[in-house]
Design a protein around this motif. Structure first.
Motif, short mmCIF file in Angstrom:
data_model
loop_
_atom_site.label_atom_id
_atom_site.label_comp_id
_atom_site.label_asym_id
_atom_site.label_seq_id
_atom_site.Cartn_x
_atom_site.Cartn_y
_atom_site.Cartn_z
N CYS A 1 0.85 -1.19 0.00
CA CYS A 1 0.00 0.00 0.00
C CYS A 1 0.89 1.24 0.00
CB CYS A 1 -0.89 0.01 1.24
SG CYS A 1 -1.85 1.53 1.43
N ASP A 2 0.48 2.26 -0.76
CA ASP A 2 1.21 3.53 -0.76
C ASP A 2 0.27 4.65 -1.20
OD1 ASP A 2 4.27 4.40 -0.48
OD2 ASP A 2 3.34 5.67 -2.01
N ASP B 1 1.27 7.13 -3.15
CA ASP B 1 1.70 7.54 -4.49
C ASP B 1 1.48 6.35 -5.43
OD1 ASP B 1 3.45 7.84 -6.82
OD2 ASP B 1 4.27 9.59 -5.77
N GLU B 2 0.54 6.47 -6.36
CA GLU B 2 0.16 5.34 -7.21
C GLU B 2 1.30 4.90 -8.12
OE1 GLU B 2 -3.79 3.84 -9.64
OE2 GLU B 2 -3.43 5.99 -9.41
N GLU B 3 2.05 5.85 -8.65
CA GLU B 3 3.17 5.48 -9.53
C GLU B 3 4.25 4.74 -8.75
OE1 GLU B 3 6.51 7.57 -12.49
OE2 GLU B 3 4.96 8.79 -11.52
N LEU C 1 3.82 3.08 -5.98
CA LEU C 1 3.23 1.80 -5.61
C LEU C 1 3.38 0.77 -6.73
CD1 LEU C 1 1.34 -0.13 -3.98
CD2 LEU C 1 -0.58 1.12 -4.98
N ASN C 2 3.00 1.16 -7.93
CA ASN C 2 3.04 0.22 -9.05
C ASN C 2 4.47 -0.13 -9.46
OD1 ASN C 2 0.24 -0.12 -9.39
ND2 ASN C 2 0.08 1.81 -10.51
N ARG D 1 -2.40 -4.72 -4.64
CA ARG D 1 -1.95 -3.34 -4.48
C ARG D 1 -3.10 -2.49 -3.95
NH1 ARG D 1 1.39 -3.00 -10.28
NH2 ARG D 1 2.22 -5.14 -10.08
N TYR D 2 -2.79 -1.66 -2.97
CA TYR D 2 -3.80 -0.82 -2.34
C TYR D 2 -3.31 0.62 -2.34
CZ TYR D 2 -5.77 -5.26 -0.88
OH TYR D 2 -6.31 -6.52 -0.87
N TYR D 3 -4.10 1.48 -2.95
CA TYR D 3 -3.72 2.87 -3.14
C TYR D 3 -4.61 3.78 -2.31
CZ TYR D 3 -3.67 7.44 -5.43
OH TYR D 3 -3.63 8.79 -5.69
N GLY D 4 -3.98 4.70 -1.59
CA GLY D 4 -4.75 5.69 -0.85
C GLY D 4 -4.62 5.53 0.65
N GLY E 1 -6.90 2.34 1.67
CA GLY E 1 -5.56 1.80 1.49
C GLY E 1 -5.19 0.75 2.50
#
Length: 354
Positions: free
Chosen positions: A64-65, A67-69, A71-72, A83-86, A91
Motif C-alpha cells: 500500500c502507498d 503515491d500510485e506510480e 506503488l506500481n 496493491r492498495y492505493y490511498g 488503502g
C-alpha cells in the motif's frame, strides 16, 4: 507505579530481563511468512524490500502507498499483485483486513506513521518500523505498551547492531571478557537549522545511543551530557558519557556541523580493541599490536549493497525468524523504548541551557 528507568512494567519486559525466548500469547507461525508492506518510498525500496525478497521463506503479499506510480513501480519490481492505493479505509486498512498478513512493515516518517503503527498494534499485527520509535517518549512508551497488550512481535530497525563486520569485531573483543568502554561517533554536514517534527538526537542520534547500549550491555545508570546549538536555534552537537550497570562506559559524540558523514565505533575489551566505520573498514588490535587485522564491511557481509553490509538484511532476518518462532527480536519495542528514554534524558539535561 512503574519505575521510570524500566521503560514499561510488562510481561514482555520481564521476559526480556529473564532471558525468555517466547513472546506471551504467541504460537509458532507457518514456515512461510506473509508480509504486507505499508510504504514504497526510498528507504523501504533501498533496504527493506530487497532484504525481504532475498528470503525464500518470505512472501510479500501486498503493498500500500499514497503515491500510485511509486506503488506500481515497486509492486512490479517484486511481482506483487495485491496493491492498495490511498489512505485509511481506501488503502492500508482495507489491505490488512483483506490480506490478514503474518507481519506488517510500516516504513515512513514517525510524524506520519504513528497513527498507522498504533492501529496495526491495536489490531494485533506483528510490526516492523524504522527509527525513531515516534517523535516523543510518550509515543514510544505508548507503542511499547500496545505491543505488550496485544502480544505483538515488534522490531525497530536499529540495524547498526547487526552490521556483519562490526558484529565480528564485537565477538572477537567479547571473547576476552567484558567490554570496558566503547565510543560511538556520528557526524554529518548539515549546518542549517533542523525544523522537522523531531530533534536531532531523537531522529539520528538514537542510532548512536542504541549502538552503545548494544556494545556496553546492561542498563544505563548515569548520564553526563554537554549539548550545544552551533549556528542554529536547535541543538546540533552532543558529547555524552553513559555509565552502564555492567561496569562499561560509553562515549557518545554526535555533531551535525562536521565536514562529512561518519558513523564509527571503538570497542575496548581485555587487551583487545576494535575500530570500525560500519560502511567501510575495521581494524582489530590485540596485546599491544599496532598494525592490526583489517576487516572489510562488504567482504564480511558477502555483498556490496547497503542492505547487505549495512546490517539491514540481518535485522530483517532476525524479525522474520522471531515471527516464525513466536519470540522477541533484540530491538523489540520493549527494548527500543530504552534507547528513546536515554535520548530524552540527554535532552532534559540540556534543553533549558539553550
Amino acid at each position: 507505579m512503574v519505575p521510570r528507568e524500566s521503560g514499561i512494567g510488562c510481561p514482555a519486559e520481564a521476559a526480556l530481563r529473564s532471558g525468555a525466548k517466547k513472546a506471551p500469547g504467541r504460537n509458532e507461525m507457518p514456515d512461510r511468512v506473509r508480509v504486507a508492506m505499508i510504504g514504497a518510498g526510498s528507504m523501504a525500496n533501498a533496504v527493506h524490500y530487497p532484504s525481504l525478497a532475498s528470503f525464500s521463506d518470505v512472501e510479500i503479499s501486498a503493498i500500500c502507498d499514497l503515491d500510485e506510480e511509486r506503488l506500481n513501480t515497486t509492486a512490479d519490481k517484486y511481482g506483487v499483485k495485491d496493491r492498495y492505493y490511498g489512505p485509511g479505509f481506501n488503502g492500508y486498512q482495507k489491505m490488512l483486513a483483506v490480506v490478514k498478513p503474518d507481519a506488517v512493515y510500516a516504513i515512513g516518517q514517525p510524524n506520519i506513521m504513528y497513527p498507522i503503527w498504533k492501529q496495526c498494534l491495536e489490531s494485533g499485527f506483528n510490526l516492523y518500523i524504522e527509527k525513531p520509535m515516534g517523535i516523543t517518549l510518550h509515543q514510544a512508551r505508548a507503542l511499547a505498551y500496545l505491543a505488550e497488550k496485544h502480544c505483538c512481535i515488534t522490531q525497530v530497525s536499529f540495524q547498526r547492531r547487526s552490521c556483519p563486520m562490526v558484529v565480528q569485531l564485537y565477538d572477537e573483543c567479547i571473547r576476552r571478557g567484558p567490554i570496558n568502554h566503547a565510543v560511538c561517533e556520528f557526524y554529518k554536514c548539515n549546518p542549517e537549522p533542523y525544523l522537522d517534527a523531531r530533534d536531532h538526537i531523537t531522529d539520528d542520534g538514537v542510532h548512536a545511543i542504541d549502538t552503545l547500549r548494544w556494545i556496553c550491555g546492561g542498563e544505563v545508570t548515569d548520564i553526563k551530557a554537554i549539548a550545544r546549538n552551533i549556528g542554529t536555534p536547535d541543538l546540533n552537537f552532543f558529547a555524552v558519557l553513559l555509565s552502564f550497570d555492567t561496569g562499561a562506559t560509553g562515549v557518545l559524540l554526535n555533531s551535525w556541523t562536521s565536514g562529512r558523514r561518519i558513523f564509527r565505533v571503538q570497542i575496548h575489551g581485555q587487551g583487545i580493541c576494535a575500530e570500525a566505520e560500519h560502511e567501510g573498514k575495521g581494524l582489530l588490535y590485540a596485546d599491544g599490536d599496532t598494525k592490526g587485522v583489517c576487516y572489510d564491511t562488504k567482504e564480511a557481509a558477502g555483498g556490496d549493497a547497503l542492505w547487505q553490509y549495512g546490517g539491514f538484511r540481518n535485522k530483517n532476518r532476525e524479525f522474520i525468524d522471531c515471527v516464525k518462532a513466536g519470540s522477541f527480536p533484540s530491538s523489540c519495542f520493549a527494548d527500543a523504548v530504552k534507547t528513546m528514554e536515554v535520548a530524552d534524558r540527554i535532552l532534559a539535561l540540556n534543553l533549558l541551557n539553550l
